[in-house]
Design an enzyme around this catalytic site. Structure first.
Site, PDB file in Angstrom:
ATOM      1  CD  GLU A   1      73.457 143.750  25.469  1.00 22.29           C
ATOM      2  OE1 GLU A   1      74.608 143.147  25.151  1.00 22.29           O
ATOM      3  OE2 GLU A   1      72.493 143.630  24.867  1.00 22.29           O
TER       4      GLU A   1
ATOM      5  CG  HIS B   1      73.086 174.884  20.258  1.00 25.83           C
ATOM      6  ND1 HIS B   1      73.306 176.190  20.166  1.00 25.83           N
ATOM      7  CD2 HIS B   1      74.559 174.239  19.970  1.00 25.83           C
ATOM      8  CE1 HIS B   1      74.379 176.844  19.922  1.00 25.83           C
ATOM      9  NE2 HIS B   1      75.319 175.514  19.664  1.00 25.83           N
TER      10      HIS B   1
ATOM     11  CE  LYS C   1      66.614 138.570  22.597  1.00 27.02           C
ATOM     12  NZ  LYS C   1      67.774 137.723  22.671  1.00 27.02           N
TER      13      LYS C   1
HETATM   14  O1  PA5 Z   1      76.071 141.372  23.266  1.00 25.35           O
HETATM   15  C1  PA5 Z   1      75.386 140.638  22.940  1.00 25.35           C
HETATM   16  O2  PA5 Z   1      75.452 139.465  23.261  1.00 25.35           O
HETATM   17  C2  PA5 Z   1      74.003 141.136  22.410  1.00 25.35           C
HETATM   18  O3  PA5 Z   1      73.883 142.382  22.061  1.00 25.35           O
HETATM   19  C3  PA5 Z   1      73.982 140.553  21.108  1.00 25.35           C
HETATM   20  O4  PA5 Z   1      74.990 141.081  20.071  1.00 25.35           O
HETATM   21  C4  PA5 Z   1      72.661 140.906  20.034  1.00 25.35           C
HETATM   22  O5  PA5 Z   1      71.435 140.474  21.123  1.00 25.35           O
HETATM   23  C5  PA5 Z   1      72.460 139.997  18.961  1.00 25.35           C
HETATM   24  O6  PA5 Z   1      72.346 138.525  19.152  1.00 25.35           O
HETATM   25  P1  PA5 Z   1      72.756 137.736  17.917  1.00 25.35           P
HETATM   26  O7  PA5 Z   1      73.986 137.847  17.582  1.00 25.35           O
HETATM   27  O8  PA5 Z   1      72.431 136.206  18.605  1.00 25.35           O
HETATM   28  O9  PA5 Z   1      71.811 137.895  16.800  1.00 25.35           O
END
Ligand code: PA5
Length: 452
Positions: free
Chosen positions: A290, A311, A425
């Site tokens: 990310e 494996h 989303k």
């Molecule tokens: O790193 C990030 O920002 C994302 O992976 C969030 O943690 C994830 O989308 C979950 O978001 P939230 O904590 O708002 O539910």
């Protein structure tokens, strides 16, 4: 106490001599930009000095709430996804018994995870398992609106209230969310749940050392003070005034960048030789994926569990396209000691291992793999961890976070946003006719009709 160690020699050999050192100025610029908050995403730098800002009082508050859940619950479900899930699971699985769900030690509640998928069977099986059990819920969402987590929490909250009554349920439901915004905050305020705040300036994937990770880890019975101490130590060891030659976060960032941009290595495989580290690699994948994967750039983060995956993926790694490098997390000392017994008949031909520890065989598998993969053209980075405990996991966490911030900036991306996550989303909400998405719903239906 020792520290984790980094060996990049078997990766640097794939680059021109001096190539790693040549990145030192870029890395230093990135470090300075982080420190002075002049980089893109500078409103999400709360993780940078988070370890050293954690007070004993704060850890005391975490422990008090954890103790309440430990006392009142036989099972605690942690609801969250992405950064609100992976860090806690990484540490709990790394430190816990591999058969934790079978070993009912009565001392520690069983920790389960939900809200990280939308599998109907998963949720149905979870609710069936929880039937009649004394369970609590830690609902974790920074935005407070994430669908996967909200869905699971709605089911869990209802079941908890149905089984315990509203009053008693209130004592075993904890929310970890934004200080003011979001549905999770609104629900917590209305219901009177105990809450912890996720700081505004700490993004999800950098939040394991906030209550997001600390509370579930403490509930599972692990020492969050030691975890934080390890991270504090690594904060010092990777500080900007530590020279490039001995700054492991700086060197890891530099060698990755060299492999990516000079040697065409587009994929990094984090490998472990301890199955307990499976979820640690999942956490790492999210942190790097990310943070770096944007603007059509970024090393693809992959993970393998060795020797298991030797494996399956071993063939590809040894002889497939030469676009990969490996980062092996090696644990020097396992907790247990298990010796190979003698067998008079020696039908399996394994008496040559008699009296040796299982780990000795594992270490030779690791060395053999390293030699083979390097011979096969796979650069190898090695991170050695003295032991799997809270302290060294704290070090590892901060090491990877610091190197990730530096790496992203050296790659000239904003490591602290994740705009690409919104695309699925938006489509999902349009397809589900979520109020507020009317125009998108119409557009997506038209598109699907055309594509039929
Ligand atoms: O790193 C990030 O920002 C994302 O992976 C969030 O943690 C994830 O989308 C979950 O978001 P939230 O904590 O708002 O539910």
């Amino acid at each position: 106490m020792e520290s984790i160690k980094l060996d990049i020699s078997k990766a640097a050999q794939f680059l021109n001599p001096g190539a790693v050192e040549a990145y030192a100025p870029h890395v230093a610029a990135a470090q300075e930009a982080l420190e002075k908050a002049t980089c893109p995403g500078n409103d999400f730098l709360g993780w940078l000095h988070l370890p050293s800002s954690i007070t004993p009082e704060f850890l005391g508050q975490i422990q008090t709430v954890a103790d309440t859940l430990r006392e009142k619950c036989e099972v605690v479900v942690v609801a969250g996804i992405g950064g609100s899930y992976l860090g806690a699971r990484a540490v709990i699985e790394a430190l816990g018994n591999s058969f934790a769900w079978l070993v009912n030690d009565k001392k520690n509640p069983t920790i389960l995870f939900a809200g990280n998928n939308i599998g109907e069977d998963y949720l149905a099986e979870l609710t069936a398992y929880l039937k009649g059990k004394k369970f609590g819920v830690i609902n974790i969402s920074k935005s407070g609106t994430t669908t996967e987590t909200a869905l699971a929490f709605r089911l869990l909250k209802k079941q908890c209230e149905d089984q315990l009554g509203k009053e008693a349920a209130r004592e075993v439901i904890v929310a970890i969310t934004d200080e003011h915004k979001g549905a999770a905050r609104a629900a917590a305020t209305k219901e009177g749940y105990k809450t912890f705040i996720i700081p505004d300036n700490v993004g999800g994937r950098f939040s394991v050392l906030t209550p997001v990770g600390l509370l579930p880890i403490a509930v599972a019975g692990f020492d969050v003070k030691k975890l934080v101490e390890g991270a504090q130590q690594m904060e010092k060891e990777t500080a900007n005034d530590v020279p490039f030659a001995s700054n492991i976060a700086a060197r890891y960032a530099a060698v990755r960048q060299g492999l990516y941009s000079q040697a065409g290595k587009k994929i990094e495989i984090v490998a472990n030789f301890q199955p307990k580290l499976h979820f640690f690699a999942e956490w790492w994948k999210q942190l790097y994926g990310e943070s770096e994967g944007k603007d059509h750039k970024g090393i693809f983060p992959a993970a393998c569990d060795f020797t298991t995956d030797l494996h399956s993926m071993g063939q590809w790694i040894q002889q497939g396209e030469r676009s990969i490098f490996e980062t092996v997390i090696s644990v020097e000392q396992p907790d247990a000691k298990l010796l190979f017994p003698h067998d008079d008949e020696n039908l399996d031909g394994l008496n040559f291992l008699e009296g040796k520890r299982v780990d000795e065989v594992n270490k030779m598998a690791e060395l053999g793999t390293r030699l083979a993969h390097v011979d096969g053209g796979v650069p190898n980075i090695r991170i050695s961890v003295p032991a799997l405990n809270e302290y060294y996991l704290g070090q590892l966490i901060y090491f990877f976070e610091k190197a990730c911030g530096i790496s992203g900036l050296v790659q000239e991306v904003n490591p602290f946003n994740q705009p690409g996550v919104e695309a699925y989303k938006k489509n999902m909400f349009a397809l589900l006719n979520k109020p507020g998405y009317e125009a998108e719903s119409k557009a997506i239906q038209e598109r699907l009709t055309k594509e039929k």
